[in-house]
Design a protein around this motif. Sequence first.
Motif, PDB file in Angstrom:
ATOM      1  N   LEU A   1     -25.161 -32.878  -1.702  1.00  0.00           N
ATOM      2  CA  LEU A   1     -23.981 -32.737  -2.568  1.00  0.00           C
ATOM      3  C   LEU A   1     -24.272 -31.898  -3.820  1.00  0.00           C
ATOM      4  O   LEU A   1     -23.395 -31.728  -4.663  1.00  0.00           O
ATOM      5  N   GLU A   2     -25.514 -31.384  -3.903  1.00  0.00           N
ATOM      6  CA  GLU A   2     -25.942 -30.624  -5.092  1.00  0.00           C
ATOM      7  C   GLU A   2     -25.567 -31.421  -6.346  1.00  0.00           C
ATOM      8  O   GLU A   2     -24.954 -30.901  -7.286  1.00  0.00           O
ATOM      9  N   ALA A   3     -25.946 -32.679  -6.306  1.00  0.00           N
ATOM     10  CA  ALA A   3     -25.473 -33.629  -7.326  1.00  0.00           C
ATOM     11  C   ALA A   3     -26.463 -33.781  -8.482  1.00  0.00           C
ATOM     12  O   ALA A   3     -27.652 -33.496  -8.352  1.00  0.00           O
ATOM     13  N   THR A   4     -25.924 -34.264  -9.581  1.00  0.00           N
ATOM     14  CA  THR A   4     -26.730 -34.629 -10.740  1.00  0.00           C
ATOM     15  C   THR A   4     -26.953 -36.138 -10.700  1.00  0.00           C
ATOM     16  O   THR A   4     -26.013 -36.898 -10.428  1.00  0.00           O
ATOM     17  N   VAL A   5     -28.185 -36.564 -10.949  1.00  0.00           N
ATOM     18  CA  VAL A   5     -28.489 -38.005 -10.954  1.00  0.00           C
ATOM     19  C   VAL A   5     -28.325 -38.538 -12.380  1.00  0.00           C
ATOM     20  O   VAL A   5     -29.021 -38.112 -13.293  1.00  0.00           O
ATOM     21  N   TYR A   6     -27.380 -39.451 -12.563  1.00  0.00           N
ATOM     22  CA  TYR A   6     -27.168 -40.053 -13.892  1.00  0.00           C
ATOM     23  C   TYR A   6     -27.960 -41.339 -14.057  1.00  0.00           C
ATOM     24  O   TYR A   6     -28.342 -41.700 -15.148  1.00  0.00           O
ATOM     25  N   TYR A   7     -28.134 -42.043 -12.962  1.00  0.00           N
ATOM     26  CA  TYR A   7     -29.031 -43.202 -12.976  1.00  0.00           C
ATOM     27  C   TYR A   7     -29.581 -43.403 -11.568  1.00  0.00           C
ATOM     28  O   TYR A   7     -28.851 -43.249 -10.595  1.00  0.00           O
ATOM     29  N   GLY A   8     -30.875 -43.734 -11.495  1.00  0.00           N
ATOM     30  CA  GLY A   8     -31.439 -44.110 -10.206  1.00  0.00           C
ATOM     31  C   GLY A   8     -32.542 -43.199  -9.691  1.00  0.00           C
ATOM     32  O   GLY A   8     -32.775 -43.159  -8.486  1.00  0.00           O
ATOM     33  N   GLU A   9     -33.221 -42.489 -10.581  1.00  0.00           N
ATOM     34  CA  GLU A   9     -34.329 -41.627 -10.133  1.00  0.00           C
ATOM     35  C   GLU A   9     -35.316 -42.426  -9.285  1.00  0.00           C
ATOM     36  O   GLU A   9     -35.881 -41.909  -8.327  1.00  0.00           O
ATOM     37  N   GLU A  10     -35.519 -43.698  -9.666  1.00  0.00           N
ATOM     38  CA  GLU A  10     -36.490 -44.515  -8.944  1.00  0.00           C
ATOM     39  C   GLU A  10     -35.918 -45.086  -7.645  1.00  0.00           C
ATOM     40  O   GLU A  10     -36.608 -45.771  -6.897  1.00  0.00           O
ATOM     41  N   LEU A  11     -34.624 -44.815  -7.397  1.00  0.00           N
ATOM     42  CA  LEU A  11     -33.981 -45.326  -6.171  1.00  0.00           C
ATOM     43  C   LEU A  11     -33.830 -44.230  -5.113  1.00  0.00           C
ATOM     44  O   LEU A  11     -33.203 -44.449  -4.080  1.00  0.00           O
ATOM     45  N   MET A  12     -34.400 -43.080  -5.358  1.00  0.00           N
ATOM     46  CA  MET A  12     -34.179 -41.925  -4.475  1.00  0.00           C
ATOM     47  C   MET A  12     -34.654 -42.156  -3.049  1.00  0.00           C
ATOM     48  O   MET A  12     -34.176 -41.525  -2.113  1.00  0.00           O
ATOM     49  N   ASP A  13     -35.601 -43.075  -2.852  1.00  0.00           N
ATOM     50  CA  ASP A  13     -36.112 -43.316  -1.499  1.00  0.00           C
ATOM     51  C   ASP A  13     -35.380 -44.444  -0.778  1.00  0.00           C
ATOM     52  O   ASP A  13     -35.744 -44.816   0.339  1.00  0.00           O
ATOM     53  N   VAL A  14     -34.349 -44.997  -1.424  1.00  0.00           N
ATOM     54  CA  VAL A  14     -33.565 -46.054  -0.752  1.00  0.00           C
ATOM     55  C   VAL A  14     -32.816 -45.446   0.434  1.00  0.00           C
ATOM     56  O   VAL A  14     -32.201 -44.374   0.312  1.00  0.00           O
ATOM     57  N   ASP A  15     -32.893 -46.115   1.582  1.00  0.00           N
ATOM     58  CA  ASP A  15     -32.205 -45.627   2.785  1.00  0.00           C
ATOM     59  C   ASP A  15     -30.732 -46.010   2.760  1.00  0.00           C
ATOM     60  O   ASP A  15     -30.382 -47.157   2.493  1.00  0.00           O
ATOM     61  N   ILE A  16     -29.891 -45.036   3.062  1.00  0.00           N
ATOM     62  CA  ILE A  16     -28.445 -45.244   3.121  1.00  0.00           C
ATOM     63  C   ILE A  16     -28.015 -45.030   4.562  1.00  0.00           C
ATOM     64  O   ILE A  16     -28.302 -43.986   5.150  1.00  0.00           O
TER      65      ILE A  16
ATOM     66  N   GLN B   1     -17.990 -37.529 -14.610  1.00  0.00           N
ATOM     67  CA  GLN B   1     -19.223 -38.022 -15.215  1.00  0.00           C
ATOM     68  C   GLN B   1     -19.081 -39.504 -15.553  1.00  0.00           C
ATOM     69  O   GLN B   1     -18.067 -39.915 -16.119  1.00  0.00           O
ATOM     70  N   PRO B   2     -20.101 -40.300 -15.229  1.00  0.00           N
ATOM     71  CA  PRO B   2     -19.998 -41.743 -15.495  1.00  0.00           C
ATOM     72  C   PRO B   2     -19.936 -42.039 -16.988  1.00  0.00           C
ATOM     73  O   PRO B   2     -20.544 -41.334 -17.794  1.00  0.00           O
ATOM     74  N   THR B   3     -19.209 -43.093 -17.334  1.00  0.00           N
ATOM     75  CA  THR B   3     -19.135 -43.516 -18.733  1.00  0.00           C
ATOM     76  C   THR B   3     -20.369 -44.357 -19.074  1.00  0.00           C
ATOM     77  O   THR B   3     -21.090 -44.814 -18.183  1.00  0.00           O
ATOM     78  N   ASP B   4     -20.588 -44.561 -20.362  1.00  0.00           N
ATOM     79  CA  ASP B   4     -21.718 -45.398 -20.789  1.00  0.00           C
ATOM     80  C   ASP B   4     -21.606 -46.809 -20.221  1.00  0.00           C
ATOM     81  O   ASP B   4     -22.604 -47.423 -19.845  1.00  0.00           O
ATOM     82  N   ASP B   5     -20.372 -47.342 -20.190  1.00  0.00           N
ATOM     83  CA  ASP B   5     -20.145 -48.682 -19.626  1.00  0.00           C
ATOM     84  C   ASP B   5     -20.589 -48.744 -18.163  1.00  0.00           C
ATOM     85  O   ASP B   5     -21.213 -49.710 -17.725  1.00  0.00           O
ATOM     86  N   MET B   6     -20.242 -47.703 -17.420  1.00  0.00           N
ATOM     87  CA  MET B   6     -20.614 -47.653 -16.006  1.00  0.00           C
ATOM     88  C   MET B   6     -22.133 -47.624 -15.853  1.00  0.00           C
ATOM     89  O   MET B   6     -22.706 -48.337 -15.024  1.00  0.00           O
ATOM     90  N   LEU B   7     -22.778 -46.825 -16.664  1.00  0.00           N
ATOM     91  CA  LEU B   7     -24.233 -46.679 -16.553  1.00  0.00           C
ATOM     92  C   LEU B   7     -24.942 -47.979 -16.936  1.00  0.00           C
ATOM     93  O   LEU B   7     -25.962 -48.338 -16.342  1.00  0.00           O
ATOM     94  N   ALA B   8     -24.383 -48.680 -17.908  1.00  0.00           N
ATOM     95  CA  ALA B   8     -25.001 -49.952 -18.335  1.00  0.00           C
ATOM     96  C   ALA B   8     -24.991 -50.954 -17.174  1.00  0.00           C
ATOM     97  O   ALA B   8     -25.997 -51.624 -16.902  1.00  0.00           O
ATOM     98  N   ILE B   9     -23.861 -51.055 -16.480  1.00  0.00           N
ATOM     99  CA  ILE B   9     -23.778 -51.995 -15.347  1.00  0.00           C
ATOM    100  C   ILE B   9     -24.667 -51.502 -14.200  1.00  0.00           C
ATOM    101  O   ILE B   9     -25.359 -52.283 -13.546  1.00  0.00           O
ATOM    102  N   ALA B  10     -24.663 -50.201 -13.975  1.00  0.00           N
ATOM    103  CA  ALA B  10     -25.470 -49.640 -12.875  1.00  0.00           C
ATOM    104  C   ALA B  10     -26.955 -49.936 -13.078  1.00  0.00           C
ATOM    105  O   ALA B  10     -27.662 -50.289 -12.128  1.00  0.00           O
ATOM    106  N   ARG B  11     -27.423 -49.813 -14.325  1.00  0.00           N
ATOM    107  CA  ARG B  11     -28.839 -50.104 -14.627  1.00  0.00           C
ATOM    108  C   ARG B  11     -29.151 -51.569 -14.353  1.00  0.00           C
ATOM    109  O   ARG B  11     -30.154 -51.911 -13.741  1.00  0.00           O
ATOM    110  N   GLN B  12     -28.233 -52.411 -14.789  1.00  0.00           N
ATOM    111  CA  GLN B  12     -28.411 -53.856 -14.607  1.00  0.00           C
ATOM    112  C   GLN B  12     -28.463 -54.215 -13.119  1.00  0.00           C
ATOM    113  O   GLN B  12     -29.226 -55.068 -12.707  1.00  0.00           O
ATOM    114  N   LYS B  13     -27.633 -53.539 -12.335  1.00  0.00           N
ATOM    115  CA  LYS B  13     -27.499 -53.875 -10.913  1.00  0.00           C
ATOM    116  C   LYS B  13     -28.339 -52.987  -9.996  1.00  0.00           C
ATOM    117  O   LYS B  13     -28.286 -53.137  -8.769  1.00  0.00           O
TER     118      LYS B  13
END
Lengths: 140, 117
Positions: free
Chosen positions: B10-25, B75-87
Amino acid sequence: MSGLHLEFDVAGNNFVSAGSASDEVKKTLKMLGVDPVAVRKVAIAMYEGEINMVIHAGGGKASVDIDTDKVKIVLADEGPGIPDIALAMKDGYSTAPDAIRDLGFGAGMGLPNMKKYTDEMKIDSTVGVGTTVTMVVNLR
Amino acid sequence: MKIKEIVDTLEATVYYGEELMDVDIHSACASDMMSDVLAFVKDQALLISGLCNPQVVRTADMMDIRCIALVRGKQPTDDMLAIARQKEIAIISSDYRMYTACGLLYARGLQPGDSKV
């Protein structure tokens, strides 16, 4: 695990915190080792109910009883009430304003989703007084 | 498909989850209506959406979704990123529109969970 009782205040008109009670319940059920399918059912049904309370009723109270054989969720609000429960249960029927639809909800799927994911669901509502939704998800 | 391959596709930008890049989808769904996601999605791992608010992350969490791909350059909001980090839910963003994003991922072999209601 038996007889665990949880209570939450659901803040009205706070779209950011909406879902935090459901999140807490989901975490607790996972911690207790409840079957993941049942955990998801409880989480989705309660989350839809919580969103409904935020959107329509200015918040309310959620209480959850976790027992060995079932999870009972009671969502009580003092909102405007539901004039026609049968109509509200129909897929696609919604009284949510466009602003709520823009947020990804208000498609008239909340109550049907809650019914779909629970084993029992009961709605008591009086116009001008409030609504109480009681849901049960069996764990075995 | 790993999240890293989704990012590349998707030529995407990673906003959170650099350490999740190897998770299988294994599967994906796409919707701007969260009740749709809650109603029809089963065992999904990627949510593709153009909707950008905290409830997208809450919905993903309720469904055990591991990655959210925002489309149309949202682009994700700060609120979104806060929950994403937690989860620990990865959030990426692509300039592709939803239809194209879905097509690109489908062509790379990422399957839908349910094709029909």
